[in-house]
Design an enzyme around this catalytic site. Structure first.
Site, PDB file in Angstrom:
ATOM      1  N   HIS B  78       0.877  -1.324   0.099  1.00 54.81           N
ATOM      2  CA  HIS B  78       0.066  -0.018   0.104  1.00 54.81           C
ATOM      3  C   HIS B  78       0.797   1.230   0.062  1.00 54.81           C
ATOM      4  CE1 HIS B  78      -2.739   3.028   1.304  1.00 54.81           C
ATOM      5  NE2 HIS B  78      -2.188   3.270   2.472  1.00 54.81           N
ATOM      6  N   ASP B 107       6.811  23.473 -24.809  1.00 59.22           N
ATOM      7  CA  ASP B 107       6.824  22.038 -24.399  1.00 59.22           C
ATOM      8  C   ASP B 107       7.501  22.071 -23.279  1.00 59.22           C
ATOM      9  OD1 ASP B 107       6.338  19.260 -24.068  1.00 59.22           O
ATOM     10  OD2 ASP B 107       5.512  19.188 -26.179  1.00 59.22           O
ATOM     11  N   TRP B 143       7.489  -0.595   3.881  1.00 63.07           N
ATOM     12  CA  TRP B 143       7.982   0.000   2.687  1.00 63.07           C
ATOM     13  C   TRP B 143       9.313   0.642   2.801  1.00 63.07           C
ATOM     14  CZ3 TRP B 143       9.251   5.210   1.331  1.00 63.07           C
ATOM     15  CH2 TRP B 143       9.305   6.153   2.357  1.00 63.07           C
ATOM     16  N   SER B 170      12.896   6.758 -13.260  1.00 59.45           N
ATOM     17  CA  SER B 170      11.795   7.657 -13.744  1.00 59.45           C
ATOM     18  C   SER B 170      11.517   8.995 -13.020  1.00 59.45           C
ATOM     19  CB  SER B 170      10.512   6.821 -13.658  1.00 59.45           C
ATOM     20  OG  SER B 170       9.310   7.704 -13.862  1.00 59.45           O
ATOM     21  N   SER B 171      11.681   9.065 -11.817  1.00 60.22           N
ATOM     22  CA  SER B 171      11.518  10.233 -11.212  1.00 60.22           C
ATOM     23  C   SER B 171      12.564  11.153 -11.508  1.00 60.22           C
ATOM     24  CB  SER B 171      11.285  10.305  -9.521  1.00 60.22           C
ATOM     25  OG  SER B 171      10.757   9.064  -9.235  1.00 60.22           O
ATOM     26  N   HIS B 254      13.498  11.374   4.240  1.00 56.70           N
ATOM     27  CA  HIS B 254      12.685  12.626   4.744  1.00 56.70           C
ATOM     28  C   HIS B 254      12.622  13.617   3.745  1.00 56.70           C
ATOM     29  CE1 HIS B 254      10.665  14.814   7.624  1.00 56.70           C
ATOM     30  NE2 HIS B 254      10.960  15.900   7.186  1.00 56.70           N
ATOM     31  N   GLU B 256      12.246  12.886   0.731  1.00 55.54           N
ATOM     32  CA  GLU B 256      10.748  12.327  -0.125  1.00 55.54           C
ATOM     33  C   GLU B 256       9.707  12.760   0.479  1.00 55.54           C
ATOM     34  OE1 GLU B 256      10.825  10.578  -2.605  1.00 55.54           O
ATOM     35  OE2 GLU B 256       8.580  10.020  -2.264  1.00 55.54           O
ATOM     36  N   TYR B 258       9.012  15.732   1.648  1.00 59.87           N
ATOM     37  CA  TYR B 258       8.784  17.303   1.092  1.00 59.87           C
ATOM     38  C   TYR B 258       8.459  16.920  -0.319  1.00 59.87           C
ATOM     39  CZ  TYR B 258       9.673  18.396   5.824  1.00 59.87           C
ATOM     40  OH  TYR B 258       9.604  18.596   7.243  1.00 59.87           O
ATOM     41  N   SER B 269      -1.250  27.723  -3.096  1.00 56.80           N
ATOM     42  CA  SER B 269      -0.952  29.193  -3.250  1.00 56.80           C
ATOM     43  C   SER B 269      -1.466  29.626  -4.342  1.00 56.80           C
ATOM     44  CB  SER B 269       0.424  29.054  -3.325  1.00 56.80           C
ATOM     45  OG  SER B 269       1.194  28.823  -2.101  1.00 56.80           O
ATOM     46  N   HIS B 303      15.092  11.828  12.964  1.00 58.31           N
ATOM     47  CA  HIS B 303      13.957  11.780  13.879  1.00 58.31           C
ATOM     48  C   HIS B 303      13.103  10.629  13.444  1.00 58.31           C
ATOM     49  CE1 HIS B 303      12.000  14.821  10.882  1.00 58.31           C
ATOM     50  NE2 HIS B 303      11.531  13.613  10.548  1.00 58.31           N
ATOM     51  N   HIS B 304      13.446  10.137  12.506  1.00 58.21           N
ATOM     52  CA  HIS B 304      12.502   8.727  12.052  1.00 58.21           C
ATOM     53  C   HIS B 304      12.948   7.627  13.023  1.00 58.21           C
ATOM     54  CE1 HIS B 304      10.420  10.367   8.675  1.00 58.21           C
ATOM     55  NE2 HIS B 304      11.485  11.175   8.491  1.00 58.21           N
ATOM     56  N   THR B 329       7.053  26.646   7.433  1.00 57.04           N
ATOM     57  CA  THR B 329       5.691  26.121   7.375  1.00 57.04           C
ATOM     58  C   THR B 329       4.891  27.198   7.799  1.00 57.04           C
ATOM     59  OG1 THR B 329       6.839  23.992   7.653  1.00 57.04           O
ATOM     60  CG2 THR B 329       4.396  23.838   7.336  1.00 57.04           C
ATOM     61  N   LYS B 332       3.982  30.061   5.709  1.00 60.35           N
ATOM     62  CA  LYS B 332       3.045  29.726   4.556  1.00 60.35           C
ATOM     63  C   LYS B 332       1.637  29.700   5.046  1.00 60.35           C
ATOM     64  CE  LYS B 332       5.974  26.959   1.693  1.00 60.35           C
ATOM     65  NZ  LYS B 332       5.604  27.639   0.392  1.00 60.35           N
ATOM     66  N   ARG B 451       1.779  -0.113  14.881  1.00 54.66           N
ATOM     67  CA  ARG B 451       1.350  -0.310  13.459  1.00 54.66           C
ATOM     68  C   ARG B 451       1.759  -1.559  12.854  1.00 54.66           C
ATOM     69  NH1 ARG B 451       5.766   3.733  10.667  1.00 54.66           N
ATOM     70  NH2 ARG B 451       4.661   3.319   8.918  1.00 54.66           N
TER      71      ARG B 451
END
Lengths: 184, 534
Positions: B78, B107, B143, B170-171, B254, B256, B258, B269, B303-304, B329, B332, B451
């Protein structure tokens, strides 16, 4: 194609090449993190695998009998059934500065002659620099005949400089058979 | 700039290839954008089905529907499908559609690369989803693929690794394309600080992608060589350290997160000023805040993993650096609120999604602050509180922003207005059920439910049932989205060139639907000035 179009194409190719180089740099950086991690562990002495798996040379210290630290021993196997591996004592109460010996017992149940290597780990990680082993079965690979059972000694000194707030240390060994040893 | 000259070599206006060739060989940013978005939508439902299997199993304590191994595959798959298949391609699809139109380019800069970066994806996901059918089942170690557990997977292991490699390529190609397009293809007069925020946030996202996706590729390559070629990067038996994997992984992981949220900031915005009929408050501070968040994302990864052990100085550093992120943040959030203040607000579907984003993303941000506190994190780590936290920032965060963006630009893409009533129904069902789904998970986590477990102690039963009801409500409401889009593509009231009266930006200067080739002649300075009123 016009001259301006050619120019744009060249500029795009140049920037693409730069970004491709950046990508390769990032890929290399991922691998550079491996030695950097080792350096970090060496500097901080935090959970330092290398120091734990080498004989320490410590100057003799006057034992501090006023202080007691509990050392717990843990024996682990990565998978069940092919070995028996346990500490003789579950825990010991020791004085910093004094040399102690304890034993682990291992029995080869793999059904053939083999070689095994114990990998040490210590908790909390910050005590790695204060726990010195002068002798340990984890320093070298251990040869075992089929069904052989052996007593494996560890000699250690807890450094007098151990921070005062620490009074419990867990020393763990995981016993890896060579068949699942994936490298040197 | 030479956009004009280059565009002149194109075929006649609106001439496009027909049949399957149009899509397989496409080099058109709009067609490729559409393919990305359709792919993202398909993966959203694939990943959503997996989520519903998880929630069905958790509806009641005990094991009812699936065995624990399969349950664990569902949690891992998932996440992989939603992150790499739904959210990221969704953003790349929007970038493809919008960036050239918004900066006045004909283009993307590298159209063939663009085709390649899309067509890698289906192969990546055939590999990844194919693991469901191999002996040993799909990856079930999460994951994050932590060793040693990830190394103990069966035949799925190399397939997962190669799928990750392909998604990464790809990315990276997509990101390179965005950077080159934004840097080189802007219309004359469209300088950097005139660009819409969606373009800005994507530019910074693209740099993050180039910087960290290769690090993930490196980490999974090390897993691969540990498994098959006898190296011991992460295997303790050979002198490696599994904790090092976590450091490398989160150095990617991390930034990722963002990568998934920064373009959402850009979309919000653009939507909020349009429906407040006011220019965006603090445009430049938005740009700098985005850049600051991008920078900070590189120095907070640990922090993870507070609970794996690290020196006190390290814990303090990562805790404080993490909390520091709330400053840009907060800038914003403040700017969005200030934009709405004394504005002439109306609540069309894109605005509703943007407002829900504002409220619910902020809730996710607050629970993130709680998780940043080291001593508190020792309680929250690996509990449902974490699950609630990241779903609040990803579902009503990134996903709502994507859906808001689709409802905002859909009239421009297809030339028809969509069914406003149904879209509002879709919004309200989503907004209510997403809270029914995820809010109780905070309570479950604080009460101690871990979890990634298929069964749980009975004291967690009530909130799990509520959460599962929310999940099914949310999941089935999403079927409205493709229905509304298909209905809108087929028919609908003709959309004006500027369907939202408060909308500014070059894309609204184009006719609706946007022609197959747009801005073959770059927009004039006057048009750019009208578009860049922010």
């Amino acid at each position: 194609m016009t001259e301006a179009g050619e120019k744009l194409k060249r500029e795009n190719a140049r920037l693409t090449a730069k970004l491709a180089l950046m990508t390769l740099g990032s890929f290399a950086f991922g691998f550079a993190l491996v030695p950097l991690y080792g350096v970090f562990c060496d500097i901080t002495g935090f959970g330092n695998q290398k120091a734990l798996a080498q004989a320490a040379t410590v100057a003799p210290q006057a034992p501090d009998d006023s202080r007691t630290v509990t050392i717990e021993f843990v024996a682990e196997l990565p998978n069940v059934g092919s070995w028996e591996f346990r500490p003789v004592l579950a825990s010991m109460r020791v004085h910093p500065g004094r040399l102690y010996r304890t034993d682990f017992i291992a029995k080869n149940l793999t059904g053939h002659d083999t070689v095994a290597q114990a990998v040490p780990s210590i908790a909390p990680g910050s005590v790695a620099g204060y726990f010195h082993k002068t002798e340990c079965f984890c320093f070298t690979p251990q040869k075992f005949a089929k069904d052989e059972q052996r007593v494996l000694p560890v000699r250690f000194i807890v450094d007098r400089a151990l921070p005062r707030h620490l009074d419990r240390i867990t020393l763990a060994y995981t016993f890896y058979d060579q068949s699942i040893r994936t490298g040197s | 700039m030479a956009t004009h000259a280059q565009a002149a070599s194109h075929d006649a206006h609106d001439h496009k290839p027909h049949g399957w060739r149009r899509w397989v060989f496409s080099t058109n940013h709009k067609d490729i954008g559409t393919m990305y978005l359709v792919f993202s939508c398909v993966m959203f439902f694939v990943g959503g089905t997996m989520a519903l299997i998880i929630r069905a199993e958790l509806f009641q304590p005990g094991l009812q529907f699936v065995d624990p191994q399969f349950f664990n595959s569902m949690t891992a798959m998932h996440a992989l499908v939603m992150i790499f298949g739904a959210i990221m391609p969704g953003w790349v699809g929007l970038a493809n559609w919008l960036i050239p139109m918004q900066i006045g380019a004909p283009d993307m800069a590298l159209p063939r690369l663009n085709n390649l970066s899309f067509w890698i994806l289906p192969f990546a996901f055939v590999l990844l989803l194919g693991t469901l059918f191999v002996p040993g089942g799909a990856p079930a170690g999460g994951w994050t693929m932590y060793p040693p557990l990830a190394l103990q997977a069966g035949d799925s292991f190399p397939m997962m690794i190669f799928a990750i490699h392909l998604m990464g390529i790809s990315s990276i190609l997509g990101a390179i394309n965005v950077v080159v397009t934004v840097m080189n293809m802007r219309a004359p007069g469209m300088n950097l600080l005139k660009m819409p925020l969606f373009v800005w946030t994507w530019l910074i996202t693209a740099y993050l992608l180039v910087a960290v996706m290769p690090v993930l590729a490196g980490a999974v390559t090390m897993l691969l060589t540990d498994h098959f070629f006898g190296t011991s990067f992460f295997t303790a038996s050979g002198g490696g350290d599994p904790v090092m994997y976590q450091h490398i992984f989160w150095f990617f992981g991390h930034p990722e997160v963002y990568i998934m949220i920064l373009p959402a900031f850009g979309v919000v915005s653009e939507i909020i000023p349009t429906f407040s009929r006011k220019p965006l408050f603090g445009y430049e501070s938005m740009v700098y805040a985005t850049a600051a968040i991008g920078f900070l994302s590189f120095i907070v990864w640990a922090h993870h993993m507070f609970t794996v052990g690290m020196p006190l100085a390290g814990q303090l550093f990562f805790m404080l650096a993490t909390m520091l992120i709330s400053v840009p943040t907060g800038v914003k959030i403040f700017n969005w609120c200030a934009t709405m203040t004394r504005g002439s607000l109306s609540f069309e579907p894109p605005m509703l999604f943007a407002l829900a984003f504002l409220f619910l993303f902020t809730i996710g941000g607050f629970s993130g602050l709680m998780l940043a506190i080291v001593p508190a994190d020792f309680q929250y780590q690996d509990s449902y509180f974490v699950v609630a936290h990241f779903h609040y920032v990803l579902v009503p965060g990134s996903l709502f922003a994507i859906m808001g963006a689709v409802y905002y630009w859909l009239p421009k893409w297809v030339g028809h207005m969509y069914d406003m009533k149904l879209a509002k129904l879709h919004f309200w069902l989503s907004a209510i059920f997403v809270n029914v789904l995820f809010f109780p998970q905070h309570f479950l986590g604080l009460a101690g439910m871990p979890r990634r477990i298929p069964d749980y102690a009975t004291q967690f039963a009530d909130w799990n049932m509520v959460s599962s009801i929310g999940a099914f409500g949310f999941g089935f409401s999403q079927l409205l989205l493709p229905y509304i889009i298909i209905k809108c593509v087929k028919a609908g009231a003709k959309a004006a060139d500027r369907p939202w009266d408060g909308a500014h930006g070059l894309e609204w200067e184009l006719p609706s639907p946007a022609p197959f080739h747009s801005w073959e002649v770059p927009p004039s300075a006057a048009v750019i000035a009208r578009g860049a009123e922010h």
